[in-house]
Design a protein around this motif. Structure first.
Motif, mmCIF file in Angstrom:
data_model
loop_
_atom_site.group_PDB
_atom_site.id
_atom_site.type_symbol
_atom_site.label_atom_id
_atom_site.label_comp_id
_atom_site.label_asym_id
_atom_site.label_seq_id
_atom_site.Cartn_x
_atom_site.Cartn_y
_atom_site.Cartn_z
ATOM 1 N N TRP A 5 0.814 -1.217 0.000
ATOM 2 C CA TRP A 5 0.000 0.000 0.000
ATOM 3 C C TRP A 5 0.847 1.266 0.000
ATOM 4 C CZ3 TRP A 5 -3.515 -2.190 4.378
ATOM 5 C CH2 TRP A 5 -4.530 -2.973 3.816
ATOM 6 N N LEU A 6 2.049 1.180 0.554
ATOM 7 C CA LEU A 6 2.946 2.328 0.613
ATOM 8 C C LEU A 6 4.332 1.893 0.170
ATOM 9 C CD1 LEU A 6 2.118 3.761 4.173
ATOM 10 C CD2 LEU A 6 1.271 4.628 2.003
ATOM 11 N N THR A 7 5.140 2.857 -0.241
ATOM 12 C CA THR A 7 6.547 2.590 -0.503
ATOM 13 C C THR A 7 7.330 2.849 0.788
ATOM 14 O OG1 THR A 7 7.057 4.871 -1.123
ATOM 15 C CG2 THR A 7 6.279 3.388 -2.892
ATOM 16 N N TYR A 8 8.576 2.424 0.802
ATOM 17 C CA TYR A 8 9.420 2.700 1.962
ATOM 18 C C TYR A 8 9.546 4.201 2.191
ATOM 19 C CZ TYR A 8 10.868 -2.183 2.105
ATOM 20 O OH TYR A 8 10.877 -3.544 2.214
ATOM 21 N N GLN A 9 9.679 4.947 1.114
ATOM 22 C CA GLN A 9 9.826 6.397 1.242
ATOM 23 C C GLN A 9 8.555 7.028 1.807
ATOM 24 O OE1 GLN A 9 12.741 8.177 0.695
ATOM 25 N NE2 GLN A 9 11.561 9.669 1.829
ATOM 26 N N GLU A 10 7.387 6.578 1.350
ATOM 27 C CA GLU A 10 6.136 7.102 1.894
ATOM 28 C C GLU A 10 6.013 6.794 3.379
ATOM 29 O OE1 GLU A 10 2.936 6.977 -1.757
ATOM 30 O OE2 GLU A 10 3.612 5.061 -0.945
ATOM 31 N N LEU A 11 6.393 5.581 3.782
ATOM 32 C CA LEU A 11 6.345 5.225 5.194
ATOM 33 C C LEU A 11 7.303 6.091 6.001
ATOM 34 C CD1 LEU A 11 5.274 3.493 7.511
ATOM 35 C CD2 LEU A 11 7.066 1.834 6.980
ATOM 36 N N THR A 12 8.496 6.333 5.477
ATOM 37 C CA THR A 12 9.452 7.196 6.173
ATOM 38 C C THR A 12 8.897 8.604 6.321
ATOM 39 O OG1 THR A 12 11.296 5.898 5.343
ATOM 40 C CG2 THR A 12 11.806 8.106 6.114
ATOM 41 N N ASP A 13 8.250 9.117 5.290
ATOM 42 C CA ASP A 13 7.637 10.446 5.373
ATOM 43 C C ASP A 13 6.540 10.466 6.431
ATOM 44 O OD1 ASP A 13 9.341 11.249 3.357
ATOM 45 O OD2 ASP A 13 7.821 11.112 1.767
ATOM 46 N N ILE A 14 5.724 9.422 6.464
ATOM 47 C CA ILE A 14 4.660 9.338 7.464
ATOM 48 C C ILE A 14 5.247 9.249 8.870
ATOM 49 C CG2 ILE A 14 2.878 7.768 8.373
ATOM 50 C CD1 ILE A 14 1.983 7.353 5.444
ATOM 51 N N LEU A 15 6.312 8.483 9.034
ATOM 52 C CA LEU A 15 6.961 8.384 10.348
ATOM 53 C C LEU A 15 7.521 9.730 10.785
ATOM 54 C CD1 LEU A 15 8.768 4.960 9.925
ATOM 55 C CD2 LEU A 15 6.880 5.470 11.494
ATOM 56 N N THR A 16 8.072 10.472 9.837
ATOM 57 C CA THR A 16 8.591 11.801 10.153
ATOM 58 C C THR A 16 7.472 12.713 10.633
ATOM 59 O OG1 THR A 16 10.333 11.535 8.502
ATOM 60 C CG2 THR A 16 9.833 13.787 9.211
ATOM 61 N N ILE A 17 6.370 12.713 9.927
ATOM 62 C CA ILE A 17 5.225 13.542 10.332
ATOM 63 C C ILE A 17 4.672 13.057 11.665
ATOM 64 C CG2 ILE A 17 2.861 14.191 9.727
ATOM 65 C CD1 ILE A 17 3.775 13.990 6.750
ATOM 66 N N SER A 18 4.631 11.743 11.869
ATOM 67 C CA SER A 18 4.117 11.185 13.122
ATOM 68 C C SER A 18 4.964 11.613 14.311
ATOM 69 C CB SER A 18 4.076 9.654 13.053
ATOM 70 O OG SER A 18 3.162 9.239 12.070
ATOM 71 N N GLN A 19 6.263 11.758 14.087
ATOM 72 C CA GLN A 19 7.163 12.216 15.153
ATOM 73 C C GLN A 19 6.867 13.660 15.529
ATOM 74 O OE1 GLN A 19 8.826 10.419 17.068
ATOM 75 N NE2 GLN A 19 10.887 10.172 16.315
ATOM 76 N N MET A 20 6.487 14.456 14.551
ATOM 77 C CA MET A 20 6.326 15.886 14.764
ATOM 78 C C MET A 20 4.947 16.262 15.289
ATOM 79 S SD MET A 20 8.403 17.096 11.349
ATOM 80 C CE MET A 20 7.410 18.536 11.193
ATOM 81 N N THR A 21 4.012 15.339 15.291
ATOM 82 C CA THR A 21 2.668 15.645 15.774
ATOM 83 C C THR A 21 2.492 15.109 17.185
ATOM 84 O OG1 THR A 21 1.860 13.640 14.679
ATOM 85 C CG2 THR A 21 1.610 15.696 13.479
ATOM 86 N N PRO A 22 1.659 15.769 17.985
ATOM 87 C CA PRO A 22 1.455 15.307 19.363
ATOM 88 C C PRO A 22 0.802 13.928 19.401
ATOM 89 C CG PRO A 22 0.502 17.495 19.021
ATOM 90 C CD PRO A 22 0.913 16.978 17.682
ATOM 91 N N GLY A 23 1.176 13.140 20.381
ATOM 92 C CA GLY A 23 0.574 11.828 20.566
ATOM 93 C C GLY A 23 1.563 10.713 20.346
ATOM 94 N N PRO A 24 1.149 9.508 20.677
ATOM 95 C CA PRO A 24 2.029 8.348 20.512
ATOM 96 C C PRO A 24 2.319 8.071 19.041
ATOM 97 C CG PRO A 24 0.124 7.826 21.894
ATOM 98 C CD PRO A 24 -0.125 9.164 21.290
ATOM 99 N N ILE A 25 3.548 7.699 18.752
ATOM 100 C CA ILE A 25 3.966 7.503 17.356
ATOM 101 C C ILE A 25 3.184 6.371 16.687
ATOM 102 C CG2 ILE A 25 5.925 6.005 17.913
ATOM 103 C CD1 ILE A 25 7.375 7.408 15.531
ATOM 104 N N ALA A 26 2.868 5.308 17.424
ATOM 105 C CA ALA A 26 2.135 4.188 16.815
ATOM 106 C C ALA A 26 0.735 4.626 16.394
ATOM 107 C CB ALA A 26 2.052 3.016 17.789
ATOM 108 N N VAL A 27 0.073 5.383 17.251
ATOM 109 C CA VAL A 27 -1.278 5.857 16.931
ATOM 110 C C VAL A 27 -1.221 6.854 15.784
ATOM 111 C CG1 VAL A 27 -3.294 7.078 17.833
ATOM 112 C CG2 VAL A 27 -2.090 5.438 19.278
#
Length: 189
Positions: free
Chosen positions: A39-61
């Motif tokens: 469903w995603l590429t490695y690069q898309e997942l890395t981008d999502i992880l980067t955004i997830s780090q920068m937003t409030p809340g647990p990274i998994a959620v």
């Protein structure tokens, strides 16, 4: 609807097997969403992880919410997030009653020690994958575009700022974003 239930099922598995916290979910999300479903590429997942780090809340959620949104919009976000969170909530309630009852048994402590060691390994594997993707564009050793001097410089500089001078992670992200815009956007490195 099939896609939503597939998202739910995949994230139920992520939530069920992500011992060790949010970072331990990253290899599972990579396995199920990138490698398994495509469903995603490695690069898309890395981008999502980067955004997830920068937003409030647990990274998994945050990651499950962003992945669900990317794949199936708002309903996908709901199904992926519920899938990721539900196993942890149910296990927490069950484990609370279990540990309350069997608190002093040595075997329980031994199982927890094994799970702690596994969590460290999962986090290290996730960190390695993210590092490879960030530096080379691929999660596989020997693949990707190679490490660029600008990328390595930003990485080393920010690592130094974090470790030596204890910069705030928010400041590091702001400076890194600015350097990225300058080096890769304006200068085209």
């Amino acid at each position: 609807m099939e896609l939503l239930f597939s998202l739910l099922g995949n994230f139920l598995q992520v939530g069920l097997f992500s011992f060790g916290g949010g970072y331990a979910t990253i290899p599972l999300i990579q396995e199920y969403i990138v490698e398994g479903q495509g469903w995603l590429t490695y690069q898309e997942l890395t981008d999502i992880l980067t955004i997830s780090q920068m937003t409030p809340g647990p990274i998994a959620v945050n990651t499950s919410t962003f992945v669900g949104t990317r794949i199936a919009g708002f309903p996908g976000a709901v199904f992926a997030t519920v899938g990721c969170v539900l196993p942890g909530v149910l296990m927490s309630v069950a484990l609370y009653y279990f540990f309350r009852k069997y608190n002093g048994i040595q075997g329980v402590s031994d199982v927890l020690a094994g799970l702690r060691a596994t969590s460290v390994g999962l986090i290290a594997a996730a960190a390695g994958s993210i590092l490879l993707i960030a530096l080379t564009g691929s999660s596989e050793l020997g693949q990707g575009s190679g490490i660029g001097a600008a990328t390595a410089g930003v990485f080393a500089g920010m690592l130094f700022m974090l470790r030596k001078w204890k910069w705030s992670p928010m400041l590091v992200m702001a400076v890194s974003g600015g350097l990225g815009a300058l080096l890769f956007g304006v200068l085209g490195l």
